[in-house]
Write an enzyme that holds these catalytic residues in place. Structure first.
Site, mmCIF file in Angstrom:
data_model
loop_
_atom_site.group_PDB
_atom_site.id
_atom_site.type_symbol
_atom_site.label_atom_id
_atom_site.label_comp_id
_atom_site.label_asym_id
_atom_site.label_seq_id
_atom_site.Cartn_x
_atom_site.Cartn_y
_atom_site.Cartn_z
ATOM 1 N N ALA A 44 0.950 -1.307 -0.012
ATOM 2 C CA ALA A 44 -0.007 0.019 -0.092
ATOM 3 C C ALA A 44 0.890 1.354 -0.098
ATOM 4 O O ALA A 44 0.396 2.380 -0.461
ATOM 5 C CB ALA A 44 -0.836 0.066 1.199
ATOM 6 N N GLN A 57 -6.964 -0.005 6.080
ATOM 7 C CA GLN A 57 -7.702 -0.811 7.488
ATOM 8 C C GLN A 57 -9.291 -1.169 7.395
ATOM 9 O O GLN A 57 -9.733 -1.519 8.264
ATOM 10 C CB GLN A 57 -7.236 0.046 8.504
ATOM 11 C CG GLN A 57 -5.634 0.286 8.851
ATOM 12 C CD GLN A 57 -5.130 -0.908 9.437
ATOM 13 O OE1 GLN A 57 -5.697 -1.962 9.791
ATOM 14 N NE2 GLN A 57 -3.659 -0.867 9.565
ATOM 15 N N HIS A 79 -1.041 -7.756 3.265
ATOM 16 C CA HIS A 79 -0.716 -8.589 4.130
ATOM 17 C C HIS A 79 -1.512 -7.935 5.555
ATOM 18 O O HIS A 79 -1.541 -8.351 6.531
ATOM 19 C CB HIS A 79 0.827 -8.190 4.763
ATOM 20 C CG HIS A 79 1.150 -6.934 5.063
ATOM 21 N ND1 HIS A 79 1.484 -6.640 6.512
ATOM 22 C CD2 HIS A 79 1.440 -5.742 4.323
ATOM 23 C CE1 HIS A 79 1.596 -5.140 6.552
ATOM 24 N NE2 HIS A 79 1.672 -4.676 5.325
ATOM 25 N N THR A 110 8.059 -6.564 -13.380
ATOM 26 C CA THR A 110 7.263 -8.259 -13.486
ATOM 27 C C THR A 110 6.424 -8.432 -12.411
ATOM 28 O O THR A 110 6.774 -8.323 -11.299
ATOM 29 C CB THR A 110 8.241 -9.034 -13.797
ATOM 30 O OG1 THR A 110 9.197 -8.816 -15.092
ATOM 31 C CG2 THR A 110 7.816 -10.351 -14.171
ATOM 32 N N CYS A 136 4.500 1.401 12.070
ATOM 33 C CA CYS A 136 5.480 2.238 11.260
ATOM 34 C C CYS A 136 6.181 3.110 12.251
ATOM 35 O O CYS A 136 7.114 3.945 11.677
ATOM 36 C CB CYS A 136 4.944 2.932 10.116
ATOM 37 S SG CYS A 136 4.336 1.666 8.839
HETATM 38 N N1 PLP Z 1 -1.838 2.682 5.043
HETATM 39 C C1 PLP Z 1 -2.188 2.166 6.403
HETATM 40 C C2 PLP Z 1 -3.457 2.839 6.929
HETATM 41 C C3 PLP Z 1 -1.515 1.223 6.973
HETATM 42 O O1 PLP Z 1 -2.036 0.929 8.216
HETATM 43 C C4 PLP Z 1 -0.412 0.747 6.328
HETATM 44 C C5 PLP Z 1 0.424 -0.287 7.055
HETATM 45 O O2 PLP Z 1 0.835 -0.123 8.143
HETATM 46 C C6 PLP Z 1 0.133 1.276 5.203
HETATM 47 C C7 PLP Z 1 -0.573 2.259 4.516
HETATM 48 C C8 PLP Z 1 1.185 0.712 4.284
HETATM 49 O O3 PLP Z 1 0.890 -0.765 4.055
HETATM 50 P P1 PLP Z 1 2.176 -1.630 3.459
HETATM 51 O O4 PLP Z 1 2.728 -2.159 4.667
HETATM 52 O O5 PLP Z 1 1.529 -2.467 2.677
HETATM 53 O O6 PLP Z 1 2.891 -0.739 2.706
#
Ligand code: PLP
Length: 382
Positions: free
Chosen positions: A69, A179, A201, A237, A323
């Site tokens: 994402a 989410q 994931h 790819t 994060c």
């Molecule tokens: N956006 C939100 C709201 C998330 O909670 C997360 C992951 O914690 C992400 C984006 C990023 O997702 P990814 O780990 O697939 O890059």
């Protein structure tokens, strides 16, 4: 082990890993190759695209695969803003977006865009009118996440999208639905949204696969460039194996969505009831938040200390978003909560594997923490 950090990531479903294992053994051809086994691989990706399109009620040509994402958010935010830069420079986001949204906005600010941040109110909710009032004729992009990853605060993106387009039909609307994807029905035929980002994931597929929805005809500048995969928007790819695994998890959740959300509501009700026995807990999640994310302060105890205490008891929770790695929660900060509340806040998040008994174990561990951990001095009282 009691795993209650599903907003950070989820376990891969057995059906998903089986699908991937099978694909890894058999589907090695490059989907761009012209011979028949390449075409077969391309057809497999097409079938997965159709499954995602079905979940979002759009056409398969509006679904794009990516690696995560964060990548989707980058591709969409830069792409939508740069394609409109000659029409206006104002771009709006909420104050509790994920870093993969906030950082592209910061970068665009350095490049001369005017960035407006709309913070949540003290109750954790974004007031839609705050966003709408900021839109003017120069506004080219609004990004507002569907469900906040730290508190579960939810935005009614259907209403917001209508209001945005009424105020300025030329403003692009992007929503990070990571989410809320497969937790709530998202019908792109009803939402006036231009782009949505999602991740594998968080929905029991592996890390390393994600995607986005881009409404047909929406103008976007390609920024992740190279080969012509994903219609030139995401070069590289395709990871056919993970794409197939992801679509498997999508089809499982899509079928069970109603049952799952009911389960989360019951789990949340039970958790909140059990937390009432403590005299040091403040619930940070808004009352109308998504039921699978509960954020609360365990006053008097540092969240990191509590996290590691619970870890020793094999109970896994988060001290904020995964994060942020120990940094102060930007969502709770945007809500202007007291520092003592922010510093003692933890997040509990469920998935379909979560049981009522997991909550009992969590509560026992919190009681143990109260008995064994040293309390820090508090300035605020309940
Ligand atoms: N956006 C939100 C709201 C998330 O909670 C997360 C992951 O914690 C992400 C984006 C990023 O997702 P990814 O780990 O697939 O890059």
């Amino acid at each position: 082990m009691i795993y209650l950090d599903n907003a950070a990531t989820t376990r891969v479903f057995k059906e998903v890993s089986d699908e991937i294992a099978k694909s890894l053994q058999t589907e090695f051809a490059n989907p761009s190759s012209l011979y028949s086994i390449g075409a077969t691989a391309e057809f497999e990706i097409f079938k997965s695209r159709k499954i995602l399109a079905n979940a979002l009620n759009c056409t398969e040509s509006e679904i794009y695969f990516s690696s995560c994402a964060s990548e989707s958010n980058n591709i969409l935010i830069y792409g939508l803003a740069l394609a409109r830069k000659n029409r206006g420079k104002k771009i709006i986001l909420t104050g509790y977006e994920h870093p993969s949204v906030t950082k592209p906005f910061e970068f665009l600010k350095e490049e001369g865009f005017e960035v407006v941040v709309i913070n949540p109110r003290k109750d954790g909710n974004i007031d839609l009118e705050d966003i709408i009032n900021s839109i003017d004729k120069n506004t080219i992009l609004v990004s507002a996440m569907f469900v906040n990853n730290e508190t579960g605060a939810k935005i009614d993106i259907e209403t917001l999208s209508k209001k945005i387009k009424e105020k300025n039909p030329l403003t692009a609307f992007h929503s990070d639905i990571v989410q809320g994807f497969l937790k709530y029905k998202i019908d792109t035929s009803k939402i006036k949204v231009d782009a949505l980002s999602f991740s594998g994931h968080k929905v029991n597929a592996p890390k390393g696969v994600g995607g986005f929805y881009l409404k047909k005809g929406v103008n976007i500048r390609p920024v992740f460039i190279g080969g012509n995969q994903e219609k030139g928007l995401r070069a590289g790819t395709e990871n056919i194996h993970y794409i197939k695994g992801f679509s498997k998890s999508v089809s499982i959740h899509h079928k069970n969505m109603m049952v799952e959300i009911k389960k989360y509501t019951q789990l949340k009700e039970y958790l909140l009831k059990r937390l009432e026995d403590f005299d040091n807990i403040i619930i940070n999640s808004p009352e109308n938040a998504a039921p699978y994310i509960v954020n609360f302060a365990f006053l008097g105890y540092k969240s990191e200390t509590l996290l590691h205490f619970l870890e020793k008891e094999e109970v896994y929770i988060s001290s904020g978003s995964s994060c942020s790695k120990g940094a102060k929660s930007h969502t709770l900060t945007a809500m202007k909560l007291d520092d003592e509340i922010i510093d003692s806040s933890i997040r509990v998040s469920f998935d379909t594997n979560t049981q009522m008994s997991d909550i009992d174990v969590l509560i026992t561990s919190l009681e143990n923490a109260k008995n064994k951990l040293q309390k820090i001095k508090l300035k605020i009282t309940l």
